[in-house]
Design a protein around this motif. Structure first.
Motif, mmCIF file in Angstrom:
data_model
loop_
_atom_site.group_PDB
_atom_site.id
_atom_site.type_symbol
_atom_site.label_atom_id
_atom_site.label_comp_id
_atom_site.label_asym_id
_atom_site.label_seq_id
_atom_site.Cartn_x
_atom_site.Cartn_y
_atom_site.Cartn_z
ATOM 1 N N ARG A 135 11.438 40.330 89.449
ATOM 2 C CA ARG A 135 12.513 41.311 89.388
ATOM 3 C C ARG A 135 12.682 41.788 87.952
ATOM 4 O O ARG A 135 12.689 40.980 87.026
ATOM 5 C CB ARG A 135 13.812 40.668 89.863
ATOM 6 N N GLN A 136 12.799 43.086 87.777
ATOM 7 C CA GLN A 136 13.087 43.622 86.446
ATOM 8 C C GLN A 136 14.583 43.488 86.186
ATOM 9 O O GLN A 136 15.406 43.924 86.991
ATOM 10 C CB GLN A 136 12.676 45.088 86.348
ATOM 11 N N ARG A 137 14.914 42.908 85.073
ATOM 12 C CA ARG A 137 16.319 42.689 84.749
ATOM 13 C C ARG A 137 16.968 43.990 84.269
ATOM 14 O O ARG A 137 16.353 44.789 83.608
ATOM 15 C CB ARG A 137 16.472 41.611 83.683
ATOM 16 N N GLY A 138 18.208 44.142 84.608
ATOM 17 C CA GLY A 138 18.945 45.320 84.177
ATOM 18 C C GLY A 138 20.308 45.330 84.844
ATOM 19 O O GLY A 138 20.415 45.147 86.051
ATOM 20 N N GLU A 139 21.360 45.522 84.068
ATOM 21 C CA GLU A 139 22.705 45.511 84.611
ATOM 22 C C GLU A 139 22.986 46.786 85.394
ATOM 23 O O GLU A 139 22.576 47.875 85.006
ATOM 24 C CB GLU A 139 23.726 45.375 83.483
ATOM 25 N N HIS A 140 23.691 46.633 86.494
ATOM 26 C CA HIS A 140 24.156 47.802 87.214
ATOM 27 C C HIS A 140 25.246 48.477 86.377
ATOM 28 O O HIS A 140 26.090 47.802 85.782
ATOM 29 C CB HIS A 140 24.717 47.375 88.574
ATOM 30 N N PRO A 141 25.258 49.812 86.330
ATOM 31 C CA PRO A 141 26.267 50.490 85.501
ATOM 32 C C PRO A 141 27.711 50.132 85.832
ATOM 33 O O PRO A 141 28.575 50.179 84.954
ATOM 34 C CB PRO A 141 25.991 51.979 85.781
ATOM 35 N N VAL A 142 28.006 49.727 87.090
ATOM 36 C CA VAL A 142 29.392 49.396 87.445
ATOM 37 C C VAL A 142 29.887 48.165 86.701
ATOM 38 O O VAL A 142 31.091 47.899 86.661
ATOM 39 C CB VAL A 142 29.527 49.201 88.979
ATOM 40 N N SER A 143 28.981 47.420 86.069
ATOM 41 C CA SER A 143 29.410 46.245 85.295
ATOM 42 C C SER A 143 30.314 46.635 84.129
ATOM 43 O O SER A 143 31.005 45.783 83.561
ATOM 44 C CB SER A 143 28.198 45.460 84.782
ATOM 45 N N ILE A 144 30.334 47.937 83.748
ATOM 46 C CA ILE A 144 31.240 48.380 82.683
ATOM 47 C C ILE A 144 32.693 48.207 83.104
ATOM 48 O O ILE A 144 33.602 48.168 82.262
ATOM 49 C CB ILE A 144 30.954 49.857 82.314
ATOM 50 N N LEU A 145 32.930 48.065 84.414
ATOM 51 C CA LEU A 145 34.283 47.829 84.915
ATOM 52 C C LEU A 145 34.879 46.560 84.314
ATOM 53 O O LEU A 145 36.103 46.466 84.133
ATOM 54 C CB LEU A 145 34.243 47.740 86.443
ATOM 55 N N GLU A 146 34.037 45.583 83.983
ATOM 56 C CA GLU A 146 34.519 44.351 83.353
ATOM 57 C C GLU A 146 35.234 44.651 82.042
ATOM 58 O O GLU A 146 36.313 44.098 81.777
ATOM 59 C CB GLU A 146 33.347 43.400 83.115
ATOM 60 N N SER A 147 34.672 45.523 81.219
ATOM 61 C CA SER A 147 35.298 45.876 79.940
ATOM 62 C C SER A 147 36.631 46.571 80.153
ATOM 63 O O SER A 147 37.614 46.303 79.439
ATOM 64 C CB SER A 147 34.364 46.772 79.124
ATOM 65 N N TYR A 148 36.667 47.465 81.134
ATOM 66 C CA TYR A 148 37.919 48.176 81.428
ATOM 67 C C TYR A 148 39.009 47.197 81.854
ATOM 68 O O TYR A 148 40.146 47.256 81.369
ATOM 69 C CB TYR A 148 37.682 49.220 82.521
ATOM 70 N N LEU A 149 38.689 46.279 82.758
ATOM 71 C CA LEU A 149 39.688 45.322 83.244
ATOM 72 C C LEU A 149 40.193 44.416 82.133
ATOM 73 O O LEU A 149 41.380 44.071 82.092
ATOM 74 C CB LEU A 149 39.092 44.488 84.382
ATOM 75 N N ASN A 150 39.305 44.015 81.236
ATOM 76 C CA ASN A 150 39.716 43.129 80.144
ATOM 77 C C ASN A 150 40.628 43.823 79.145
ATOM 78 O O ASN A 150 41.293 43.155 78.341
ATOM 79 C CB ASN A 150 38.480 42.557 79.439
ATOM 80 N N ASP A 151 40.674 45.146 79.177
ATOM 81 C CA ASP A 151 41.637 45.892 78.364
ATOM 82 C C ASP A 151 42.901 46.209 79.143
ATOM 83 O O ASP A 151 44.018 46.002 78.663
ATOM 84 C CB ASP A 151 41.015 47.203 77.863
ATOM 85 N N ALA A 152 42.725 46.717 80.359
ATOM 86 C CA ALA A 152 43.856 47.276 81.106
ATOM 87 C C ALA A 152 44.685 46.226 81.843
ATOM 88 O O ALA A 152 45.859 46.459 82.132
ATOM 89 C CB ALA A 152 43.348 48.319 82.100
ATOM 90 N N PHE A 153 44.087 45.083 82.170
ATOM 91 C CA PHE A 153 44.790 44.085 82.971
ATOM 92 C C PHE A 153 44.789 42.713 82.301
ATOM 93 O O PHE A 153 44.616 41.692 82.955
ATOM 94 C CB PHE A 153 44.167 44.003 84.371
ATOM 95 N N VAL A 154 44.978 42.705 81.006
ATOM 96 C CA VAL A 154 44.987 41.433 80.286
ATOM 97 C C VAL A 154 46.311 40.691 80.473
ATOM 98 O O VAL A 154 46.354 39.460 80.425
ATOM 99 C CB VAL A 154 44.690 41.659 78.782
ATOM 100 N N ASN A 155 47.403 41.418 80.706
ATOM 101 C CA ASN A 155 48.716 40.778 80.817
ATOM 102 C C ASN A 155 49.080 40.388 82.246
ATOM 103 O O ASN A 155 49.924 39.522 82.459
ATOM 104 C CB ASN A 155 49.801 41.708 80.264
ATOM 105 N N GLU A 156 48.465 41.025 83.205
ATOM 106 C CA GLU A 156 48.756 40.746 84.600
ATOM 107 C C GLU A 156 47.476 40.934 85.401
ATOM 108 O O GLU A 156 46.802 41.963 85.248
ATOM 109 C CB GLU A 156 49.842 41.682 85.120
ATOM 110 N N PRO A 157 47.105 39.981 86.257
ATOM 111 C CA PRO A 157 45.828 40.112 86.986
ATOM 112 C C PRO A 157 45.852 41.274 87.960
ATOM 113 O O PRO A 157 46.866 41.538 88.609
ATOM 114 C CB PRO A 157 45.697 38.766 87.712
ATOM 115 N N ILE A 158 44.748 41.966 88.054
ATOM 116 C CA ILE A 158 44.631 43.069 89.004
ATOM 117 C C ILE A 158 44.629 42.503 90.423
ATOM 118 O O ILE A 158 44.095 41.416 90.674
ATOM 119 C CB ILE A 158 43.356 43.893 88.732
ATOM 120 N N SER A 159 45.251 43.220 91.351
ATOM 121 C CA SER A 159 45.261 42.778 92.742
ATOM 122 C C SER A 159 43.910 43.072 93.385
ATOM 123 O O SER A 159 43.166 43.953 92.936
ATOM 124 C CB SER A 159 46.365 43.493 93.519
#
Length: 240
Positions: free
Chosen positions: A84-108
């Motif tokens: 398998r050729q390694r490579g992140e799916h572009p949706v993994s950028i959602l991790e960065s967004y969540l770590n900024d936007a939902f740091v004080n309260e977990p997203i449902s």
């Protein structure tokens, strides 16, 4: 050279998703998120969007093993292996967004799935409603049918390709729950049923390292795994 003029908007989050225009939605090379709350852009591209996600390579290890000892277990090794050729799916950028936007309260879970549903709808994918085990059973039956076709030479595939698909299918089993929550979903292409993306989000809680040691910091962090999976025993370049 992509035309980023396909846009989707989630008003409750003030989050905009910007896609490249791709006829048929068969690839997902890039995504841009724009968070109007913190005025930040989040961007990720998959440079391998138009090439195969796996390759058949010559087994370089086998000759060296046979040099040392021509034993039966070495002779039985395949001459080529499927990688398998390694490579992140572009949706993994959602991790960065969540770590900024939902740091004080977990997203449902419902809001997280709404983000994913909006994103994958833009790629002509839909969320699989089955549980992971049910989906594995369904996909296994489809795999069996494809293998039967290959026996009659209608659908060529190798043992390496079959093992690869079986490995990928087993990877869809239910993940271990994290301490503060694990959300998961499977998305399947509406244009090619064999193409799916498996998503898992783990939510953790940050802790202070200063006195009082290990006190609760009331902050959350997110770890997202996104795996592209091809549920067919054939070279991935045919469908990806």
């Amino acid at each position: 050279m992509y035309a980023f003029n396909h846009r989707l908007y989630l008003p409750e989050l003030k989050l905009e998703m910007i896609f490249p225009i791709i006829p048929g939605g068969h690839s997902e090379p890039c995504i841009i998120f724009f968070d109007q709350n913190n005025m930040r852009f989040y961007h990720k591209c998959n440079s391998g969007g138009y090439i195969s996600s796996g390759m058949l390579l010559h087994n370089r290890v086998k000759p060296f093993l046979l040099e040392k000892a021509p034993e039966q277990e070495y002779l039985a090794l395949p001459d080529s292996l499927y990688y398998r050729q390694r490579g992140e799916h572009p949706v993994s950028i959602l991790e960065s967004y969540l770590n900024d936007a939902f740091v004080n309260e977990p997203i449902s879970e419902s809001l997280f799935l709404e983000i994913l549903d909006t994103y994958f709808k833009g790629l002509a994918y839909s969320r699989v409603k089955l549980e992971a085990e049910e989906f594995i059973a369904q996909a296994s039956i489809a795999l069996h049918d494809l293998i039967q076709k290959s026996i009659t030479k209608e659908f060529p595939c190798s043992q390496e390709c079959i093992r690869y698909v079986v490995y990928e299918l087993n990877g869809l089993r239910e993940p271990t729950e994290s301490a503060f929550g694990t959300y998961k979903a499977i998305y399947q292409s509406r244009n090619a049923d064999a193409k799916i993306v498996s998503i898992k989000l783990d939510i953790g809680k940050l802790r202070s390292t200063g006195p009082p040691y290990y006190s609760n910091a009331d902050k959350y962090y997110y770890t997202l795994e996104a795996d592209r999976i091809l549920l067919a025993p054939l070279p991935p370049s045919i469908l990806w």
